[in-house]
Design an enzyme around this catalytic site. Structure first.
Site, PDB file in Angstrom:
ATOM      1  N   CYS A 138       0.824  -1.212   0.000  1.00 12.02           N
ATOM      2  CA  CYS A 138       0.000   0.000   0.000  1.00 12.02           C
ATOM      3  C   CYS A 138       0.855   1.259   0.000  1.00 12.02           C
ATOM      4  O   CYS A 138       0.670   2.148  -0.821  1.00 12.02           O
ATOM      5  CB  CYS A 138      -0.931  -0.027   1.206  1.00 12.02           C
ATOM      6  SG  CYS A 138      -1.888   1.478   1.363  1.00 12.02           S
ATOM      7  N   CYS A 156      -1.568   1.675  -3.062  1.00  6.07           N
ATOM      8  CA  CYS A 156      -2.550   2.751  -2.896  1.00  6.07           C
ATOM      9  C   CYS A 156      -1.940   4.155  -2.880  1.00  6.07           C
ATOM     10  O   CYS A 156      -2.416   5.051  -3.576  1.00  6.07           O
ATOM     11  CB  CYS A 156      -3.307   2.604  -1.579  1.00  6.07           C
ATOM     12  SG  CYS A 156      -3.383   0.957  -0.892  1.00  6.07           S
ATOM     13  N   LYS A 184       0.051   5.298  -6.028  1.00  8.87           N
ATOM     14  CA  LYS A 184      -0.970   5.312  -7.086  1.00  8.87           C
ATOM     15  C   LYS A 184      -1.835   6.573  -6.999  1.00  8.87           C
ATOM     16  O   LYS A 184      -2.042   7.290  -7.970  1.00  8.87           O
ATOM     17  CB  LYS A 184      -1.815   4.033  -6.956  1.00  8.87           C
ATOM     18  CG  LYS A 184      -2.867   3.784  -7.985  1.00  8.87           C
ATOM     19  CD  LYS A 184      -4.256   4.242  -7.634  1.00  8.87           C
ATOM     20  CE  LYS A 184      -4.831   3.884  -6.309  1.00  8.87           C
ATOM     21  NZ  LYS A 184      -5.485   2.604  -6.201  1.00  8.87           N
ATOM     22  N   TYR A 211      -9.175  -3.288 -11.373  1.00  7.51           N
ATOM     23  CA  TYR A 211      -9.092  -1.889 -10.955  1.00  7.51           C
ATOM     24  C   TYR A 211      -7.694  -1.325 -11.181  1.00  7.51           C
ATOM     25  O   TYR A 211      -7.551  -0.152 -11.547  1.00  7.51           O
ATOM     26  CB  TYR A 211      -9.586  -1.711  -9.507  1.00  7.51           C
ATOM     27  CG  TYR A 211      -8.626  -2.101  -8.411  1.00  7.51           C
ATOM     28  CD1 TYR A 211      -7.805  -1.149  -7.826  1.00  7.51           C
ATOM     29  CD2 TYR A 211      -8.566  -3.398  -7.934  1.00  7.51           C
ATOM     30  CE1 TYR A 211      -6.931  -1.494  -6.802  1.00  7.51           C
ATOM     31  CE2 TYR A 211      -7.702  -3.754  -6.922  1.00  7.51           C
ATOM     32  CZ  TYR A 211      -6.882  -2.804  -6.359  1.00  7.51           C
ATOM     33  OH  TYR A 211      -6.013  -3.140  -5.357  1.00  7.51           O
ATOM     34  N   GLU A 268      -7.079   1.937 -13.423  1.00  6.77           N
ATOM     35  CA  GLU A 268      -6.506   3.126 -12.773  1.00  6.77           C
ATOM     36  C   GLU A 268      -5.267   3.617 -13.521  1.00  6.77           C
ATOM     37  O   GLU A 268      -5.112   4.827 -13.767  1.00  6.77           O
ATOM     38  CB  GLU A 268      -6.142   2.810 -11.320  1.00  6.77           C
ATOM     39  CG  GLU A 268      -7.372   2.646 -10.443  1.00  6.77           C
ATOM     40  CD  GLU A 268      -7.066   2.217  -9.016  1.00  6.77           C
ATOM     41  OE1 GLU A 268      -7.937   2.390  -8.158  1.00  6.77           O
ATOM     42  OE2 GLU A 268      -5.965   1.690  -8.747  1.00  6.77           O
ATOM     43  N   HIS A 301     -27.454  21.404  -1.463  1.00  7.02           N
ATOM     44  CA  HIS A 301     -27.528  21.948  -2.814  1.00  7.02           C
ATOM     45  C   HIS A 301     -26.600  23.139  -2.973  1.00  7.02           C
ATOM     46  O   HIS A 301     -26.492  23.937  -2.052  1.00  7.02           O
ATOM     47  CB  HIS A 301     -28.979  22.385  -3.086  1.00  7.02           C
ATOM     48  CG  HIS A 301     -29.196  22.879  -4.463  1.00  7.02           C
ATOM     49  ND1 HIS A 301     -29.203  22.029  -5.558  1.00  7.02           N
ATOM     50  CD2 HIS A 301     -29.390  24.135  -4.933  1.00  7.02           C
ATOM     51  CE1 HIS A 301     -29.402  22.746  -6.643  1.00  7.02           C
ATOM     52  NE2 HIS A 301     -29.522  24.028  -6.300  1.00  7.02           N
ATOM     53  N   GLU A 336     -26.273  15.198  -3.873  1.00  7.75           N
ATOM     54  CA  GLU A 336     -27.702  15.361  -3.599  1.00  7.75           C
ATOM     55  C   GLU A 336     -28.540  14.446  -4.483  1.00  7.75           C
ATOM     56  O   GLU A 336     -29.674  14.105  -4.150  1.00  7.75           O
ATOM     57  CB  GLU A 336     -28.143  16.824  -3.759  1.00  7.75           C
ATOM     58  CG  GLU A 336     -28.092  17.366  -5.168  1.00  7.75           C
ATOM     59  CD  GLU A 336     -28.539  18.824  -5.245  1.00  7.75           C
ATOM     60  OE1 GLU A 336     -29.653  19.129  -4.800  1.00  7.75           O
ATOM     61  OE2 GLU A 336     -27.767  19.667  -5.747  1.00  7.75           O
TER      62      GLU A 336
HETATM   63  C1  FAD Z   1      -1.072  -0.770  -7.612  1.00  8.61           C
HETATM   64  C2  FAD Z   1      -1.917  -1.093  -6.406  1.00  8.61           C
HETATM   65  C3  FAD Z   1      -2.860  -0.189  -5.984  1.00  8.61           C
HETATM   66  C4  FAD Z   1      -3.646  -0.472  -4.877  1.00  8.61           C
HETATM   67  N1  FAD Z   1      -4.577   0.443  -4.505  1.00  8.61           N
HETATM   68  C5  FAD Z   1      -5.333   0.213  -3.416  1.00  8.61           C
HETATM   69  C6  FAD Z   1      -6.277   1.179  -2.985  1.00  8.61           C
HETATM   70  O1  FAD Z   1      -6.444   2.238  -3.602  1.00  8.61           O
HETATM   71  N2  FAD Z   1      -6.988   0.929  -1.862  1.00  8.61           N
HETATM   72  C7  FAD Z   1      -6.832  -0.248  -1.156  1.00  8.61           C
HETATM   73  O2  FAD Z   1      -7.504  -0.430  -0.136  1.00  8.61           O
HETATM   74  N3  FAD Z   1      -5.956  -1.192  -1.553  1.00  8.61           N
HETATM   75  C8  FAD Z   1      -5.198  -0.985  -2.669  1.00  8.61           C
HETATM   76  N4  FAD Z   1      -4.281  -1.916  -3.043  1.00  8.61           N
HETATM   77  C9  FAD Z   1      -4.195  -3.197  -2.291  1.00  8.61           C
HETATM   78  C10 FAD Z   1      -3.383  -3.029  -1.022  1.00  8.61           C
HETATM   79  O3  FAD Z   1      -2.124  -2.493  -1.320  1.00  8.61           O
HETATM   80  C11 FAD Z   1      -3.248  -4.369  -0.322  1.00  8.61           C
HETATM   81  O4  FAD Z   1      -4.524  -4.931  -0.137  1.00  8.61           O
HETATM   82  C12 FAD Z   1      -2.560  -4.249   1.042  1.00  8.61           C
HETATM   83  O5  FAD Z   1      -1.289  -3.668   0.909  1.00  8.61           O
HETATM   84  C13 FAD Z   1      -2.449  -5.621   1.692  1.00  8.61           C
HETATM   85  O6  FAD Z   1      -1.734  -5.529   2.897  1.00  8.61           O
HETATM   86  P1  FAD Z   1      -0.966  -6.784   3.495  1.00  8.61           P
HETATM   87  O7  FAD Z   1      -0.519  -6.392   4.840  1.00  8.61           O
HETATM   88  O8  FAD Z   1      -1.779  -8.003   3.337  1.00  8.61           O
HETATM   89  O9  FAD Z   1       0.283  -7.008   2.519  1.00  8.61           O
HETATM   90  P2  FAD Z   1       1.391  -6.024   1.978  1.00  8.61           P
HETATM   91  O10 FAD Z   1       1.051  -4.613   2.220  1.00  8.61           O
HETATM   92  O11 FAD Z   1       1.658  -6.447   0.587  1.00  8.61           O
HETATM   93  O12 FAD Z   1       2.666  -6.347   2.872  1.00  8.61           O
HETATM   94  C14 FAD Z   1       3.323  -7.581   2.811  1.00  8.61           C
HETATM   95  C15 FAD Z   1       4.781  -7.364   3.173  1.00  8.61           C
HETATM   96  O13 FAD Z   1       5.387  -8.612   3.407  1.00  8.61           O
HETATM   97  C16 FAD Z   1       6.712  -8.580   2.908  1.00  8.61           C
HETATM   98  N5  FAD Z   1       7.123  -9.978   2.750  1.00  8.61           N
HETATM   99  C17 FAD Z   1       6.627 -10.907   1.898  1.00  8.61           C
HETATM  100  N6  FAD Z   1       7.193 -12.099   2.113  1.00  8.61           N
HETATM  101  C18 FAD Z   1       8.086 -11.933   3.136  1.00  8.61           C
HETATM  102  C19 FAD Z   1       8.975 -12.807   3.818  1.00  8.61           C
HETATM  103  N7  FAD Z   1       9.050 -14.100   3.536  1.00  8.61           N
HETATM  104  N8  FAD Z   1       9.753 -12.293   4.804  1.00  8.61           N
HETATM  105  C20 FAD Z   1       9.682 -10.970   5.122  1.00  8.61           C
HETATM  106  N9  FAD Z   1       8.861 -10.107   4.512  1.00  8.61           N
HETATM  107  C21 FAD Z   1       8.061 -10.581   3.531  1.00  8.61           C
HETATM  108  C22 FAD Z   1       6.579  -7.788   1.634  1.00  8.61           C
HETATM  109  O14 FAD Z   1       7.811  -7.255   1.226  1.00  8.61           O
HETATM  110  C23 FAD Z   1       5.580  -6.706   2.052  1.00  8.61           C
HETATM  111  O15 FAD Z   1       6.230  -5.564   2.543  1.00  8.61           O
HETATM  112  C24 FAD Z   1      -3.464  -1.672  -4.152  1.00  8.61           C
HETATM  113  C25 FAD Z   1      -2.501  -2.594  -4.563  1.00  8.61           C
HETATM  114  C26 FAD Z   1      -1.734  -2.310  -5.681  1.00  8.61           C
HETATM  115  C27 FAD Z   1      -0.695  -3.290  -6.123  1.00  8.61           C
END
Ligand code: FAD
Length: 461
Positions: free
Chosen positions: A43, A48, A51, A180, A184, A438, A443
């Site tokens: 994110c 997010c 983006k 999406y 986007e 308004h 609205e």
């Molecule tokens: C281009 C794009 C735009 C988006 N826009 C939106 C939006 O507008 N609104 C919205 O709500 N969501 C959006 N999302 C989705 C959102 O980013 C994700 O749903 C959210 O980040 C998920 O969070 P998370 O904690 O599950 O994983 P992540 O945020 O992906 O975090 C996972 C972390 O784990 C780390 N990791 C992975 N494997 C290992 C390992 N073995 N050891 C150590 N570290 C590791 C990764 O490096 C990463 O930092 C978007 C996603 C993308 C790709």
């Protein structure tokens, strides 16, 4: 030697992992969090936040144009991609630091390393080789772009990850995908002046969204100059000097300067050692969990995109918080995944909550549809030919509003508030009692009087 080195080891410092680690620490747990890339996760680093910054940048193009109708005279605006990317990177670095500080202040030990499970009890930190024996393990490793099928020239294709770091703004870009993220980025590149071709194999973009909304957005994007090709796929990408020749499934070709695929994201489960620990998966490649995010191994939990439930930042955060409250706060909390409001930061913007018309007709005996399409007032002096779209789906038996679908400026802001009403089970009659503000676009939501159509399912004889 203590039986456990820490109470909790979190794999992944993204949206969900950071929240879970902080709250668990506040509940008194000894917490370690391992991150292999950058703190903040998808994110903050490549989702997010960057983006939305690019979306803001792209929207200035319209603002400059529209200002003329409101009496402004402007020099020809000049856009500098490198400057935007540098400024965006500075902001992302600031946020990464803020996340790191939050973890440190909470007493969480942050380790910059990939973490893998050796067995159900042991996590190995690859950077140091250290083995940790945590009492609980939380997998919050997120998801990553699926590169796409192995077509010739796939090595030339970028994903959203690289799109945030392009050296130059391409003059022409082809984006494959209808999700999406594809939509986007089509809006971003189009707004910044690129020629954009969007190729999607399905019938129409934004599969799973309301059909009227999809059709409306499709025509609005085309009106803005995005070329949308549905029912086709990319079958090869050939490098031709400095450009790419993209061959489509019908043997037509498109010449562009960049090719991007946004074909979906796969949970980050590969090479984590989850199988050897006995963790089970869902058919859609996510870690299988119960409503409290517990996996098939009782002391291993999983939250966020790696579970492939509802892949959005606020959901991952909520799941992380609920996990920490459940396991360390003595307050078992299941996350409600129903009626999650969501936005698509396309151009124009989309905001939705609840059932689509098709879902409502499938699930409910009586459905009433209210909808309108109109030219927002701001467009009048601007002379811009664009229309907004509002649609309410109402349960015809209870009068409850079960879906709301908006396309137009600030749709995301509007749907956040509509979400409160929908979660409170507001009826159409409740909405009708609200006085309009308004003149606004919103609205229109409280002045929808005429049913566009009503469906009744005949009782079985
Ligand atoms: C281009 C794009 C735009 C988006 N826009 C939106 C939006 O507008 N609104 C919205 O709500 N969501 C959006 N999302 C989705 C959102 O980013 C994700 O749903 C959210 O980040 C998920 O969070 P998370 O904690 O599950 O994983 P992540 O945020 O992906 O975090 C996972 C972390 O784990 C780390 N990791 C992975 N494997 C290992 C390992 N073995 N050891 C150590 N570290 C590791 C990764 O490096 C990463 O930092 C978007 C996603 C993308 C790709």
């Amino acid at each position: 030697m203590a039986e456990h080195d820490v109470d909790l080891l979190v794999v992944g410092a993204g949206s969900g992992g950071v929240r879970a680690a902080r709250i668990a620490a506040e509940h008194g747990a000894r917490v370690m969090i391992a991150e292999e890339y950058r703190v903040g996760g998808t994110c903050v680093i490549r989702g997010c936040v960057p983006k939305k910054l690019l979306v803001y940048a792209a929207r200035f193009a319209d603002e400059f144009e529209d200002a003329l109708g409101y009496g402004w005279t402007l020099e020809q605006p000049v856009f500098d991609w490198q400057k935007l990317i540098a400024n965006k990177d500075r902001e992302i670095a600031r946020l990464e630091l803020a996340y790191t500080t939050t973890l440190e202040r909470a007493g969480v030990k942050l380790v910059k390393s990939r973490a893998v499970l050796e067995d159900a009890q042991t996590v190995r930190l690859l950077a140091s080789g250290e083995r940790i024996r945590p009492r609980h393990i939380l997998i919050a490793s997120g998801a990553a772009p699926w590169p796409g099928p192995a077509i010739p020239g796939l090595e030339h294709v970028i994903s959203s990850n690289e799109a945030f770091h392009l050296q130059e703004l391409p003059k022409r870009i082809l984006i494959q995908g209808g999700s999406y993220i594809a939509v986007e980025f089509a809006g971003i590149f189009n707004g910044l002046g690129c020629e954009v071709t969007l190729v999607y194999r399905g019938e129409d973009i934004l599969r799973g969204f309301d059909d009227d909304l999809r059709a409306h957005l499709h025509s609005e994007m085309e009106r803005r100059g995005v070329r949308i090709i549905c029912g086709k796929t990319v079958k090869a990408v050939q490098l031709a000097q400095d450009t790419f020749m993209v061959k489509l499934s019908d043997d037509t070709a498109v010449e562009v300067d960049k090719v991007m695929f946004a074909l979906g994201r796969w949970p980050n489960v590969v090479g984590l050692g989850l199988e050897s620990a006995g963790v089970r998966f869902t058919p859609n490649r996510g870690i299988a969990v119960d409503p409290f995010s517990k996996s098939s191994v009782p002391h291993i939990h999983a939250i966020g995109d790696v579970t492939n439930r509802v892949n959005l930042t606020p959901v991952a955060i909520r799941e992380g918080h609920a996990f920490a409250d459940t396991v360390f706060g003595g307050k078992p909390t299941a996350v409600d995944h129903s009626n999650v409001p969501t936005a698509v930061f396309s151009e124009p913007e989309v905001g939705v909550i609840g059932l689509t018309e098709a879902q409502a007709r499938e699930r409910l005996a009586r459905v009433d549809i209210y909808k309108t399409s109109f030219r927002p007032m701001k467009m009048s002096l601007a002379g811009r030919d664009t229309r907004a779209f509002f649609k309410l789906i109402v349960d015809g038996e209870t009068n409850e509003v079960v879906g709301c679908h908006i396309v137009g400026p600030d749709a995301a802001e509007m749907i956040q508030l509509v979400g409160i009403a929908v979660k409170m089970k507001a009826t159409k009659a409740d909405i009708d009692t609200v006085m309009a503000v308004h003149p606004t676009m919103a609205e229109e939501l409280v002045t929808l009087r005429e049913k566009a159509v009503s469906y009744r399912r005949e009782a079985a004889e």
